[in-house]
Design a protein around this motif. Structure first.
Motif, PDB file in Angstrom:
ATOM      1  N   ASP A  66       0.197  53.110 -94.877  1.00 56.63           N
ATOM      2  CA  ASP A  66       1.208  54.080 -94.704  1.00 56.63           C
ATOM      3  C   ASP A  66       2.684  53.219 -94.891  1.00 56.63           C
ATOM      4  OD1 ASP A  66       2.028  52.493 -92.240  1.00 56.63           O
ATOM      5  OD2 ASP A  66       0.734  53.784 -91.003  1.00 56.63           O
ATOM      6  N   ARG A  67       3.739  53.894 -94.970  1.00 56.97           N
ATOM      7  CA  ARG A  67       5.149  53.109 -95.178  1.00 56.97           C
ATOM      8  C   ARG A  67       5.199  51.890 -94.309  1.00 56.97           C
ATOM      9  NH1 ARG A  67       9.380  56.573 -97.756  1.00 56.97           N
ATOM     10  NH2 ARG A  67      10.702  55.351 -96.526  1.00 56.97           N
ATOM     11  N   THR A  68       5.151  51.998 -93.093  1.00 54.75           N
ATOM     12  CA  THR A  68       5.358  51.167 -92.065  1.00 54.75           C
ATOM     13  C   THR A  68       4.621  49.737 -92.340  1.00 54.75           C
ATOM     14  OG1 THR A  68       5.678  52.865 -90.224  1.00 54.75           O
ATOM     15  CG2 THR A  68       5.623  50.603 -89.740  1.00 54.75           C
ATOM     16  N   GLN A  69       3.342  49.933 -92.589  1.00 56.42           N
ATOM     17  CA  GLN A  69       2.422  48.611 -92.942  1.00 56.42           C
ATOM     18  C   GLN A  69       2.751  48.143 -94.111  1.00 56.42           C
ATOM     19  OE1 GLN A  69      -1.713  50.024 -93.036  1.00 56.42           O
ATOM     20  NE2 GLN A  69      -1.652  50.869 -90.665  1.00 56.42           N
ATOM     21  N   ALA A  70       3.147  49.044 -95.306  1.00 57.25           N
ATOM     22  CA  ALA A  70       3.812  48.532 -96.559  1.00 57.25           C
ATOM     23  C   ALA A  70       4.982  47.983 -96.409  1.00 57.25           C
ATOM     24  CB  ALA A  70       3.852  49.705 -97.478  1.00 57.25           C
TER      25      ALA A  70
END
Length: 224
Positions: free
Chosen positions: A206-210
């Motif tokens: 997901d975006r947060t992990q990215a």
């Protein structure tokens, strides 16, 4: 339809303060509160909130473990951590555990509301000073930033394209998919395709992990 919030913190006064702040927003509704980790899991199952505002230091079951259990049992629920811990290692670990965002308790009410709306829409949100701390960087002037970004495009080990790096850069600036599309003169579908490729290349979901990955590996440049 209002965004349903569960407030989980062992300090009743803080819970009340958060409820007072969010009561002013017509699109946000606090549907419940919890004072410890086990109660948080029970209330999450009973109330099905969209977002859980969660402290890390919780009795009976800490916030990190609560986040992991929610990720497994209720993956549709978003966890937005609200804590006193400004150690960047906490940010990395809690994002790995499944949280969608990380805020400090001295956050301004407006930023809290912005974070809730962003997380609800599937975006990531990390307290700005913590994001900069993760990068560990002093400011760069515009010319140096552009030079550094060009080098990243040529040398990044993940083999991200220049366009994918641009998308990551705009995620780090807090832009939504639609805002990125406007900025880069792309369709939202194209932006989503770029995100899918980015996630695959750096092995995140997901975006947060990215965003955390990009900051830790210095493949984005944060504004001062």
């Amino acid at each position: 339809m209002a965004i349903k919030i569960l407030v989980a913190d062992d300090h009743a006064l803080l819970r009340q303060g958060i409820k007072n702040v969010l009561a002013l927003e017509s699109d946000i509704a606090v549907v419940g509160e919890a004072g410890d980790g086990e109660e948080t899991l029970r209330k999450a199952a009973e109330l099905a909130p969209d977002i859980i505002l969660l402290d890390i230091n919780m009795p009976r079951l800490n916030g990190m473990d609560v986040t992991k259990r929610l990720r497994d049992s209720h993956p549709q629920m978003k966890v937005l951590v609200l804590t006193i811990h400004d150690d960047d290692s906490y940010v990395v670990e809690v994002i790995k555990a499944g949280a969608a965002g990380y805020l400090l308790k001295d956050v301004e009410p407006g930023m809290l509301v912005k974070a809730i709306r962003a997380v609800y829409e599937g975006e990531s949100f990390i307290y700005p000073t913590l994001a900069k701390k993760l990068l560990g960087g002093a400011g760069r002037d515009e010319r140096k930033k552009q030079e550094s970004f060009a080098l990243l495009a040529r040398r990044n080990e993940e083999r991200l394209t220049y366009r994918e790096l641009e998308v990551l850069q705009l995620i780090a600036q807090g832009l939504s998919n639609s805002e990125i599309a406007q900025k880069l003169y792309l369709s939202e579908k194209t932006v989503k395709n770029h995100l899918t490729n980015i996630f695959r290349k750096i092995n995140v979901t997901d975006r947060t992990q990215a965003l955390v990955y990009a900051i830790k590996h210095k493949i984005v440049i944060l504004e001062e």
